[in-house]
Design a protein around this motif. Sequence first.
Motif, PDB file in Angstrom:
ATOM      1  N   GLN B  82     -13.026   7.494   7.188  1.00  0.00           N
ATOM      2  CA  GLN B  82     -12.110   8.517   6.690  1.00  0.00           C
ATOM      3  C   GLN B  82     -10.648   8.135   6.813  1.00  0.00           C
ATOM      4  OE1 GLN B  82     -11.764  11.976   9.324  1.00  0.00           O
ATOM      5  NE2 GLN B  82     -13.631  11.291  10.263  1.00  0.00           N
ATOM      6  N   HIS B  83     -10.295   7.417   7.861  1.00  0.00           N
ATOM      7  CA  HIS B  83      -8.873   7.237   8.073  1.00  0.00           C
ATOM      8  C   HIS B  83      -8.663   5.912   8.776  1.00  0.00           C
ATOM      9  CE1 HIS B  83      -4.786   8.437   8.401  1.00  0.00           C
ATOM     10  NE2 HIS B  83      -4.766   8.361   9.709  1.00  0.00           N
ATOM     11  N   ILE B  84      -8.092   4.973   8.051  1.00  0.00           N
ATOM     12  CA  ILE B  84      -7.923   3.645   8.621  1.00  0.00           C
ATOM     13  C   ILE B  84      -6.449   3.322   8.704  1.00  0.00           C
ATOM     14  CG2 ILE B  84      -8.435   1.206   8.339  1.00  0.00           C
ATOM     15  CD1 ILE B  84     -10.867   2.219   6.634  1.00  0.00           C
ATOM     16  N   ASP B  85      -6.000   2.992   9.877  1.00  0.00           N
ATOM     17  CA  ASP B  85      -4.604   2.634  10.040  1.00  0.00           C
ATOM     18  C   ASP B  85      -4.480   1.162  10.357  1.00  0.00           C
ATOM     19  OD1 ASP B  85      -2.350   3.996   9.532  1.00  0.00           O
ATOM     20  OD2 ASP B  85      -2.572   5.372  11.226  1.00  0.00           O
ATOM     21  N   LEU B  86      -3.475   0.537   9.836  1.00  0.00           N
ATOM     22  CA  LEU B  86      -3.250  -0.871  10.137  1.00  0.00           C
ATOM     23  C   LEU B  86      -2.215  -0.985  11.240  1.00  0.00           C
ATOM     24  CD1 LEU B  86      -3.073  -2.732   6.728  1.00  0.00           C
ATOM     25  CD2 LEU B  86      -4.801  -2.892   8.486  1.00  0.00           C
ATOM     26  N   LYS B 141      -3.743   4.859   0.132  1.00  0.00           N
ATOM     27  CA  LYS B 141      -4.365   4.021   1.170  1.00  0.00           C
ATOM     28  C   LYS B 141      -5.885   4.071   1.059  1.00  0.00           C
ATOM     29  CE  LYS B 141      -0.827   4.182   4.747  1.00  0.00           C
ATOM     30  NZ  LYS B 141      -0.365   4.790   5.974  1.00  0.00           N
ATOM     31  N   GLN B 142      -6.412   5.288   0.890  1.00  0.00           N
ATOM     32  CA  GLN B 142      -7.863   5.429   0.828  1.00  0.00           C
ATOM     33  C   GLN B 142      -8.418   4.715  -0.404  1.00  0.00           C
ATOM     34  OE1 GLN B 142      -9.584   5.987   3.134  1.00  0.00           O
ATOM     35  NE2 GLN B 142     -11.353   7.290   2.829  1.00  0.00           N
ATOM     36  N   LEU B 143      -7.669   4.766  -1.509  1.00  0.00           N
ATOM     37  CA  LEU B 143      -8.111   4.038  -2.706  1.00  0.00           C
ATOM     38  C   LEU B 143      -8.135   2.536  -2.443  1.00  0.00           C
ATOM     39  CD1 LEU B 143      -6.557   5.650  -5.898  1.00  0.00           C
ATOM     40  CD2 LEU B 143      -8.921   5.658  -5.131  1.00  0.00           C
ATOM     41  N   VAL B 144      -7.149   2.041  -1.702  1.00  0.00           N
ATOM     42  CA  VAL B 144      -7.115   0.612  -1.363  1.00  0.00           C
ATOM     43  C   VAL B 144      -8.369   0.240  -0.584  1.00  0.00           C
ATOM     44  CG1 VAL B 144      -5.939  -1.145   0.008  1.00  0.00           C
ATOM     45  CG2 VAL B 144      -4.616   0.406  -1.413  1.00  0.00           C
ATOM     46  N   HIS B 145      -8.751   1.090   0.355  1.00  0.00           N
ATOM     47  CA  HIS B 145      -9.951   0.779   1.134  1.00  0.00           C
ATOM     48  C   HIS B 145     -11.218   0.908   0.300  1.00  0.00           C
ATOM     49  CE1 HIS B 145      -8.018  -0.034   4.847  1.00  0.00           C
ATOM     50  NE2 HIS B 145      -7.336   1.101   4.790  1.00  0.00           N
ATOM     51  N   PHE B 146     -11.198   1.843  -0.639  1.00  0.00           N
ATOM     52  CA  PHE B 146     -12.325   1.941  -1.563  1.00  0.00           C
ATOM     53  C   PHE B 146     -12.448   0.624  -2.342  1.00  0.00           C
ATOM     54  CE2 PHE B 146     -14.522   5.361  -4.394  1.00  0.00           C
ATOM     55  CZ  PHE B 146     -15.724   4.708  -4.221  1.00  0.00           C
ATOM     56  N   ASP B 167     -18.278   7.611   5.476  1.00  0.00           N
ATOM     57  CA  ASP B 167     -18.146   8.520   6.615  1.00  0.00           C
ATOM     58  C   ASP B 167     -16.974   9.476   6.359  1.00  0.00           C
ATOM     59  OD1 ASP B 167     -18.295   9.788   8.984  1.00  0.00           O
ATOM     60  OD2 ASP B 167     -17.683   8.090  10.223  1.00  0.00           O
ATOM     61  N   GLU B 168     -17.280  10.611   5.815  1.00  0.00           N
ATOM     62  CA  GLU B 168     -16.273  11.622   5.475  1.00  0.00           C
ATOM     63  C   GLU B 168     -15.055  11.016   4.787  1.00  0.00           C
ATOM     64  OE1 GLU B 168     -15.372  14.405   8.523  1.00  0.00           O
ATOM     65  OE2 GLU B 168     -17.278  14.127   9.523  1.00  0.00           O
ATOM     66  N   PRO B 169     -15.275  10.346   3.666  1.00  0.00           N
ATOM     67  CA  PRO B 169     -14.173   9.613   3.023  1.00  0.00           C
ATOM     68  C   PRO B 169     -13.135  10.532   2.374  1.00  0.00           C
ATOM     69  CG  PRO B 169     -16.100   9.572   1.632  1.00  0.00           C
ATOM     70  CD  PRO B 169     -16.513  10.246   2.893  1.00  0.00           C
ATOM     71  N   LEU B 170     -13.466  11.828   2.216  1.00  0.00           N
ATOM     72  CA  LEU B 170     -12.571  12.714   1.465  1.00  0.00           C
ATOM     73  C   LEU B 170     -11.642  13.523   2.354  1.00  0.00           C
ATOM     74  CD1 LEU B 170     -15.306  14.099  -0.936  1.00  0.00           C
ATOM     75  CD2 LEU B 170     -13.739  12.226  -1.371  1.00  0.00           C
ATOM     76  N   THR B 171     -11.837  13.399   3.673  1.00  0.00           N
ATOM     77  CA  THR B 171     -11.185  14.322   4.610  1.00  0.00           C
ATOM     78  C   THR B 171      -9.687  14.448   4.400  1.00  0.00           C
ATOM     79  OG1 THR B 171     -12.851  13.630   6.162  1.00  0.00           O
ATOM     80  CG2 THR B 171     -11.047  14.924   7.047  1.00  0.00           C
TER      81      THR B 171
END
Lengths: 346, 258
Positions: B82-86, B141-146, B167-171
């Motif tokens: 759901q939430h990835i930080d660099l 960011k989420q699109l980049v990970h997609f 894992d709850e990608p839309l949160t």
Amino acid sequence: MKRLFTKQNLHNSSFPGLLLLLLLCIIVSTRYGAVNISVGEMISALQKLAGNEELTLNERIFIGIRLPRALLSAVVGASLATGGTLMQALFRNPIVEPGLIGISSGAAFGAALYFVAGAGFGFYTGEWTLPLAATLGALLAAALVFVLSTSKETGKRSVISLLLTGIAVNALFMSGVGFLSYTARDPQARSITFWNLGTLSGASWKSLLICTTVTLSCIVWSLRYAKQLNSLMLGEEEAQHLGVNTRRLRLQILILNVVMVATCTAFVGVIGFVGLIIPHFLRMLLGSDNRLLIRNSAVAGGILLSLADLSARMLLRPAELPIGIVLSIIGVPVFILLLRKKTYYF
Amino acid sequence: MITVHQLNYSIGNKVLLQDINLRFEAGKISLIIGANGAGKSTLLKTLCRQLIPVSGEIKMGHKPLSQFGNNELARIRAVLSQHIDLAFPLRVEEVVMMGRYPHFNNRPDKIDYNVCKAALESFDLSAFADRNYLTLSGGEKQLVHFARVMAQTWHPQEGYDRYLLLDEPLTFLDIQHQYQFMKMLLKIARENRVIVGVVHDLNLAAQFADHLVLLHQGKILASGTPTEVLTISNITTAFNIKPVIQEQHGKPLISFSV
């Protein structure tokens, strides 16, 4: 028109460019000092050495003192900077230093013990006793951090517990150093202080050989982990999803760092800041890709330390400043200036 | 296909998953729903091999999950969280290239660069390739990970299905990004991938899922099509609140009154 300074060009040329600069720095660093040695004397010394001829005084200084010292400064710089890059990548934290897991404070404690006990009780002290004591101290501290940061229930070791245990163990050993210098008599207390500021004045071909062998093999070995360290930037779970065994990776990186940094620290004392500034500087220049960062930080660390050692010898010539002080006086303002340019994000 | 057989997971005395039997098929979107603590994330984590089940077996295709090598698995199975930080600044292209890491040794091949480019294009991210990831918005960011996880499993591997676990990608996405995301998912499912995800929004689940699994207290309460699973009694049991269910375009539309 083709642009000359593209990112790709910078990436490709950085390593050979820095390598060339390092070579230049080493030559300049051997050239100047209490006595200046001309390039002609350097060449003739090397020729005479090959032909087994008698050397002049300047040539002897070059071969016996200046050259091993310049080379050692480059090797130690490489070791500290690479250690810093590896540790920052591993901990995903830009404020981490290679000494974090107890190495430098452990080494300092071992050295302090040698200065106080060795002199006080008249132990046999040969040329290897000090580095040996420092190495043992470093390994002891690192082992302590390893053991204490392992969770009792799961047997796992989290990054945050490693970090905090490292800070605690560092504090413990530093207070041990403080106690020893407090109880020590004056010359010993001064030795402890000097050692904690680092000096390359003890450089010899033997210490150079040991440091070079260990450092180079650790750096070359660490290159294979660059990709895995990159995926760790996404976080531990994401790295696992990309096929990385993060537990094994962490152990391997920590061991490489301990071996490399402990060995060098044992011969030159505690030198801070290199392991912090070089990874930052290169990240600003080249981005965060560890495949570029590791090898470039090795060379850039060598450049920084050989220049710092040159300044340490030149600023108060013929007296010598501890290299740690030089690094802070020159390095800190430069570092802060760089950070204030708003091109860098966390 | 993923087959879950008699799966149990517990920590100490606390049973988190009990007697789970499921089959997730290729070409379908399977979504797992349930209240907080029902075991959704635990189930997904066992599918990701982040948690090792106490008993039971998970198979990817015909091969038990436990017998996969790390890289072997990473080449066919991607996970989007759901939430990835660099921790450090990276260019968008470099983040997407990370998806190719299981496929090359030291340097990316031509095929990896091509996949990267295609993945960026398919998410309309080509213009972002050189941007610093840390300066993007949450949706971007989420699109980049997609794009990254798609690059990871871009080409089918001989003898394997491809798997995408969510894992709850839309949160953290707004409505527009949520629907953009789900539409991409529909497109991907048609490429005959196995897609299993955990979501919170029941209506989104009803609208897009081919297969819904409703978990309650670590057990499967219902499993089937949205219409079969999203009944008044199931929802009341699972979420402890009574819904109003209408029908819209043949799918259930759920609302709650205070």
